[in-house]
Design a protein around this motif. Structure first.
Motif, PDB file in Angstrom:
ATOM      1  N   ALA B 121      37.340  11.809 -45.560  1.00 54.92           N
ATOM      2  CA  ALA B 121      38.635  12.553 -45.485  1.00 54.92           C
ATOM      3  C   ALA B 121      39.626  11.752 -46.367  1.00 54.92           C
ATOM      4  N   ARG B 122      39.331  10.398 -46.495  1.00 53.15           N
ATOM      5  CA  ARG B 122      40.206   9.708 -47.316  1.00 53.15           C
ATOM      6  C   ARG B 122      39.930  10.081 -48.808  1.00 53.15           C
ATOM      7  N   LEU B 123      38.672  10.364 -48.980  1.00 53.82           N
ATOM      8  CA  LEU B 123      38.323  10.750 -50.465  1.00 53.82           C
ATOM      9  C   LEU B 123      38.414  12.329 -50.599  1.00 53.82           C
ATOM     10  N   LYS B 124      39.110  12.743 -49.734  1.00 52.47           N
ATOM     11  CA  LYS B 124      39.041  14.286 -49.942  1.00 52.47           C
ATOM     12  C   LYS B 124      37.693  15.139 -50.019  1.00 52.47           C
ATOM     13  N   LEU B 125      36.798  14.721 -48.956  1.00 49.53           N
ATOM     14  CA  LEU B 125      35.504  15.008 -48.935  1.00 49.53           C
ATOM     15  C   LEU B 125      35.091  15.556 -47.474  1.00 49.53           C
ATOM     16  N   GLY B 126      36.242  15.571 -46.618  1.00 54.13           N
ATOM     17  CA  GLY B 126      36.025  16.004 -45.140  1.00 54.13           C
ATOM     18  C   GLY B 126      35.341  17.201 -44.895  1.00 54.13           C
ATOM     19  N   HIS B 127      35.604  18.094 -45.665  1.00 50.77           N
ATOM     20  CA  HIS B 127      35.009  19.506 -45.556  1.00 50.77           C
ATOM     21  C   HIS B 127      33.532  19.550 -45.998  1.00 50.77           C
ATOM     22  N   ALA B 128      32.997  18.409 -46.894  1.00 44.27           N
ATOM     23  CA  ALA B 128      31.685  18.379 -47.373  1.00 44.27           C
ATOM     24  C   ALA B 128      30.811  17.531 -46.764  1.00 44.27           C
ATOM     25  N   GLY B 129      31.152  16.993 -45.706  1.00 39.23           N
ATOM     26  CA  GLY B 129      30.373  15.989 -45.166  1.00 39.23           C
ATOM     27  C   GLY B 129      28.764  16.541 -44.921  1.00 39.23           C
ATOM     28  N   TYR B 136      27.282  19.567 -54.491  1.00 42.33           N
ATOM     29  CA  TYR B 136      28.397  18.706 -54.848  1.00 42.33           C
ATOM     30  C   TYR B 136      28.748  18.842 -56.207  1.00 42.33           C
ATOM     31  N   SER B 137      30.043  19.007 -56.734  1.00 44.54           N
ATOM     32  CA  SER B 137      30.290  19.055 -58.077  1.00 44.54           C
ATOM     33  C   SER B 137      30.199  17.462 -58.673  1.00 44.54           C
ATOM     34  N   LYS B 138      30.558  17.308 -59.905  1.00 46.32           N
ATOM     35  CA  LYS B 138      30.472  16.175 -60.450  1.00 46.32           C
ATOM     36  C   LYS B 138      31.700  15.012 -59.961  1.00 46.32           C
TER      37      LYS B 138
END
Lengths: 268, 243
Positions: B121-129, B136-138
């Motif tokens: 979540a801190r790295l704005k990847l909460g939706h992609a776990g 994933y993009s680069k």
């Protein structure tokens, strides 16, 4: 031990979700179907044809798994540097080699179980369609023993593939060397026997000595082949089973030790 | 905290031709410091980081992380590392990858999943776990690489080009993460080409050119008499090229 399990588990899981694995298994299923059709064309030696075709399909699929799947997975770690994310954790190089081998071997083992069952079904169907009275004496326990040793030979090849990847770090070169080792390993014993039994060369000739040396270096893969005995319903000597199993396990152990030796000296 | 003592590295080709890439590198990174490592392409930054992580061995010299000698002692539990272009097992999900990272660093299962969710979540990847990494993009992969280095909350962070492949929003995010680490007293050693980020973040910098360390010191010292770090950096490299 926990760490070995963790790396082996992610290797296994990563392989299990790979589409290529299902492509190879699908191809094997088609070949088992072909076994039933192919055996139907024979009017004698049905058991031999069915068992030969069934076991060869397992060997063929296993080799494709090693050459085009496992070698690719292992060399990707080196070429794409996925290995950095593992070795920057508290995981040693020895653990990495053991984990990698354990993970990829699990894929081979599970594939062999699935293919072994499919092969048994295809052999049973082939025989049933022709009538059980027309077949040679045939023991299912020996059939599964042959599948087991086929799997052991694949595990030997897997250990060799790992060794070649550690030496070369390059997918194509490793696959090529592995293929060379496979052909030499399959035929070395036969060639040696022919040369010795027919007295084609002086036993002290340099080429005979080189062949003797090579037979110790390359794996004797024909030793794991129980196809002929199973197909003809022949007895298999228990001591031969034990010696062959010990030979396979020792060969894998040596290959893994050498892989660790080369990997420790490797600049990543 | 991190100590480089007279590090030399020479590569050898198959024909036994030698290629010296690092010459007599000595400097230290102090605890709680953010140290930026600068240099043009091919200067030897990544090679030095690989030696520090024991991926390759120095031809001579010694390296230490908190008095643990590289190549002899186990130090990996103390560090979080981000490679220059992080590559993952693409058929695993982001959460599975972080779980692996945490478990190998002896994190307990009870805290691991919570820490993994928070880090994502801190790295704005909460939706992609739960997405496979191959989707994933680069930039997402780069952020996942950072998440892997953060998950076990180590004392030392070694980041090789942490801003590469990120858009301005991603760069701002990573800058904020590094500043948070600084506030928490963590030690960060990172290489970068982006001089404005170096100027913003670093307590001290090191400048490397053709395998030689040209400068180590504070950012303020190097910009004395110049407008900014970029001008000073270019001047220093040009002077070295003329020599």
């Amino acid at each position: 031990m926990d760490k070995i399990y963790l790396v082996a588990w992610i290797t296994f899981k990563n392989c299990l979700r790979h589409k290529a694995l299902y492509g190879i298994l699908l191809m094997a299923l088609v070949l088992f179907g072909a076994n039933i059709i192919f055996t139907g064309m024979f009017s004698w030696d049905i058991t031999k044809a069915a068992v030969d075709f069934g076991l060869s399909t397992i060997a063929f699929s296993g080799l494709i798994l090693i050459f085009f799947f496992s070698i690719n997975m292992m060399s990707d770690d080196m070429e794409k540097k996925t290995i950095y994310l593992i070795l920057s954790r508290p995981i040693s190089k020895v653990q990495y080699i053991l984990c990698k081998y354990a993970g990829l071997s699990t894929v081979i083992l599970i594939s062999s179980i699935v293919l072994g069952c499919c092969s048994a079904i295809s052999v049973w169907l082939s025989i049933a369609m022709m009538g059980f009275d027309k077949v040679l004496p045939f023991t299912w326990s020996f059939f599964f023993l042959a599948v087991l040793f086929q799997t052991l030979s694949l595990l030997v090849m897997m250990a060799l593939a790992l060794l070649w990847v550690m030496i070369t770090s390059h997918q194509f070169t490793a696959a090529l060397l592995c293929l060379m080792t496979y052909f030499v390993g399959q035929n070395m014993e036969n060639v040696k026997n022919i040369v010795v039994s027919r007295k084609m060369l002086d036993p002290d000739a340099l080429s005979v000595k080189v062949m003797e040396l090579a037979s110790w270096i390359f794996p004797n893969l024909s030793a794991f082949n129980f196809k002929t005995a199973v197909a003809h319903g022949l007895e298999i000597n228990p001591s031969m089973i034990i010696y062959t199993a010990l030979y396979g396990v020792s060969y894998i152990g040596i290959c893994l030790c050498l892989s660790i030796f080369f990997f420790k000296r490797k600049e990543l | 905290m991190i100590l480089f003592k007279r590090v030399h590295k020479t590569f050898y080709s198959a024909g036994f031709r030698s290629y010296p890439v690092l010459h007599d590198i000595s400097f230290s990174v102090e605890p709680g410091e953010i140290f930026g490592f600068l240099g043009p392409n091919g200067a030897g930054k990544s090679t030095l980081i690989k030696i520090l992580l024991n991926f390759i061995q120095a031809s001579s010299g010694e390296l230490f992380i908190r008095n643990l000698k590289i190549g002899r002692d186990n130090f990996q539990h103390l560090i979080g590392y981000l490679p220059e272009m992080p590559c993952f097992y693409e058929n695993l999900t982001g959460l599975e990858t972080l779980r692996f990272a945490g478990k190998t660093s002896q994190m307990k299962e009870s805290v691991l999943m919570d820490a993994a969710q928070k880090t994502l979540a801190r790295l704005k990847l909460g939706h992609a776990g739960n997405m496979l990494i191959k989707a994933y993009s680069k930039g997402m992969k780069q952020r996942l690489g950072i998440a892997m280095s953060l998950i076990h909350d180590p004392e030392i962070y070694i980041l090789d080009e942490p801003m590469s492949g990120l858009d301005p929003m991603g760069r701002k995010l990573i800058t904020d993460v590094i500043l948070e680490l600084k506030e928490r007293g963590k030690t960060v050693f990172f290489s970068s080409h982006i001089l404005s980020d170096i100027e913003k973040l670093c307590d001290r910098i090191g400048i490397l050119n053709k395998g030689r360390l040209l400068y180590t010191g504070s950012v303020d010292e190097i910009i004395t008499g110049s407008q900014d770090v970029e001008t000073s950096f270019v001047e220093l490299i040009e002077q070295d090229e003329v020599r």
